[in-house]
Design a protein around this motif. Structure first.
Motif, PDB file in Angstrom:
ATOM      1  N   PHE A  75      24.175  54.209 -39.520  1.00 22.20           N
ATOM      2  CA  PHE A  75      24.800  53.867 -38.239  1.00 22.20           C
ATOM      3  C   PHE A  75      24.803  52.351 -38.081  1.00 22.20           C
ATOM      4  O   PHE A  75      23.756  51.706 -38.196  1.00 22.20           O
ATOM      5  CB  PHE A  75      24.047  54.486 -37.063  1.00 22.20           C
ATOM      6  CG  PHE A  75      24.591  54.033 -35.719  1.00 22.20           C
ATOM      7  CD1 PHE A  75      25.736  54.610 -35.195  1.00 22.20           C
ATOM      8  CD2 PHE A  75      23.969  53.021 -35.007  1.00 22.20           C
ATOM      9  CE1 PHE A  75      26.259  54.183 -33.975  1.00 22.20           C
ATOM     10  CE2 PHE A  75      24.479  52.583 -33.792  1.00 22.20           C
ATOM     11  CZ  PHE A  75      25.630  53.167 -33.276  1.00 22.20           C
ATOM     12  N   LEU A  92      19.748  57.559 -31.995  1.00 20.45           N
ATOM     13  CA  LEU A  92      20.958  58.157 -32.550  1.00 20.45           C
ATOM     14  C   LEU A  92      20.743  58.704 -33.960  1.00 20.45           C
ATOM     15  O   LEU A  92      21.628  59.363 -34.513  1.00 20.45           O
ATOM     16  CB  LEU A  92      22.095  57.136 -32.548  1.00 20.45           C
ATOM     17  CG  LEU A  92      22.484  56.588 -31.165  1.00 20.45           C
ATOM     18  CD1 LEU A  92      23.643  55.618 -31.291  1.00 20.45           C
ATOM     19  CD2 LEU A  92      22.826  57.720 -30.187  1.00 20.45           C
ATOM     20  N   THR A 141      28.791  55.831 -40.204  1.00 25.79           N
ATOM     21  CA  THR A 141      29.362  55.786 -38.868  1.00 25.79           C
ATOM     22  C   THR A 141      28.959  54.485 -38.198  1.00 25.79           C
ATOM     23  O   THR A 141      27.966  53.852 -38.566  1.00 25.79           O
ATOM     24  CB  THR A 141      28.943  57.010 -38.020  1.00 25.79           C
ATOM     25  OG1 THR A 141      29.702  57.019 -36.798  1.00 25.79           O
ATOM     26  CG2 THR A 141      27.450  56.968 -37.683  1.00 25.79           C
ATOM     27  N   LEU A 262      25.518  61.723 -31.434  1.00 24.26           N
ATOM     28  CA  LEU A 262      24.744  61.497 -32.660  1.00 24.26           C
ATOM     29  C   LEU A 262      23.270  61.858 -32.493  1.00 24.26           C
ATOM     30  O   LEU A 262      22.565  62.061 -33.483  1.00 24.26           O
ATOM     31  CB  LEU A 262      24.874  60.040 -33.108  1.00 24.26           C
ATOM     32  CG  LEU A 262      26.248  59.610 -33.618  1.00 24.26           C
ATOM     33  CD1 LEU A 262      26.261  58.104 -33.880  1.00 24.26           C
ATOM     34  CD2 LEU A 262      26.631  60.377 -34.884  1.00 24.26           C
ATOM     35  N   THR A 270      28.078  64.756 -34.662  1.00 24.70           N
ATOM     36  CA  THR A 270      27.138  64.800 -35.785  1.00 24.70           C
ATOM     37  C   THR A 270      27.644  65.732 -36.879  1.00 24.70           C
ATOM     38  O   THR A 270      27.579  65.409 -38.083  1.00 24.70           O
ATOM     39  CB  THR A 270      25.758  65.277 -35.303  1.00 24.70           C
ATOM     40  OG1 THR A 270      25.228  64.323 -34.384  1.00 24.70           O
ATOM     41  CG2 THR A 270      24.777  65.418 -36.464  1.00 24.70           C
TER      42      THR A 270
END
Length: 276
Positions: A75, A92, A141, A262, A270
């Motif tokens: 992330f 997250l 992501t 997330l 997710t």
């Protein structure tokens, strides 16, 4: 002759002012992240502040799942390349962790100390470093500016080496900035120092995607029109190449809560990231 519509580009890319209680989100994120970091530290499942480069902010946190690892999720935070660091987003990691994925969350040098093109290289280095720690497939992501950065990782001019690129199974840019040229018209550019050349070279929507990639541009249905347009632009242009590219507009979500999924292993965000 049709009169040209004058656009307030600063307003177009402003988020907090258009979100009820927008100022409450950053402290909320910090609290959630700190609580999760404490939980993971107590469980011995956090490798904190791993250095991946020469700068002070070139550090990442690596959250480890229980049992056998299925791969690596990364992330990359947003903040218009000007603010935040890894410490506000730890919570997250919870969603991917529940499915057996290790999660890396890097910090990076911010503008104006670094140019956006420099940050692209730093994120490439961070992902490469994390990938050396965790075997298996890689899922990327990032949010807002972080969405731009992860999209750059799967573009034809990615800073990643081919062995790492071939491990990437899915990329989900969330509320991503796919075309940086409009940002040159904002006051923020006094900090970015973007020029036309860099804006083009760092705009994923203006670059060819790597062949065979799988990308879902994710955006909130209640976001500012420019963020919905930018996500649609990236998905539209990249779907014209030899890759899989689509877009999800999550109903009711704005720029600050679109990332919440997330933290939930069963949330569609997710599940999309992990190809479940």
């Amino acid at each position: 002759m049709v009169a040209m519509k004058k656009i307030d580009w600063d307003a177009a890319y402003s988020n907090g002012a258009y979100i009820p209680g927008g100022n409450d989100f950053p402290p909320k994120w910090k609290t959630l992240a700190a609580d999760f970091r404490a939980e993971m530290t107590d469980a011995g499942r956090l490798k904190a502040d791993i250095s991946y480069g020469p700068h002070t902010r070139n550090v990442l946190d690596l959250f480890m799942p229980r049992g056998e690892m299925k791969g690596l999720a990364v992330f990359v935070h947003g903040g218009y390349w000007m603010s935040f660091d890894k410490s506000a987003w730890s919570h997250l990691a919870r969603g991917p962790l529940t499915h057996g994925f290790a999660v890396a969350i890097p910090s990076y040098e911010l503008c104006p100390q670094a140019r956006i093109s420099d940050i692209t290289v730093q994120i490439g280095t961070a992902i490469t470093h994390a990938a050396a720690e965790v075997p298996g497939p890689i899922h990327l992501t990032g949010h807002s500016a972080g969405g731009q950065l992860v999209a750059r990782m799967v573009s034809s001019t990615s800073p990643l080496g081919q062995p790492i690129r071939h491990r990437i199974r899915k990329t989900v840019p969330i509320s991503a900035l796919g075309d940086l040229r409009p940002l040159m018209r904002t006051r923020m550019n006094e900090t970015f120092h973007l020029d036309a050349v860099e804006a083009r070279l760092e705009s994923p929507a203006l670059l060819e995607p790597q062949e065979g990639i799988d990308v879902t541009a994710w955006v909130g249905g209640a976001e500012r029109p420019e963020f919905r347009r930018q996500s649609a632009l990236l998905a539209n242009i990249w779907s014209g190449f030899e890759c899989c590219a689509d877009m999800v507009e999550e109903p009711g979500k704005h720029h600050f809560d679109v990332i919440d999924g997330l933290a939930d292993g069963e949330h569609p965000l997710t599940r999309a990231l992990l190809c479940l």
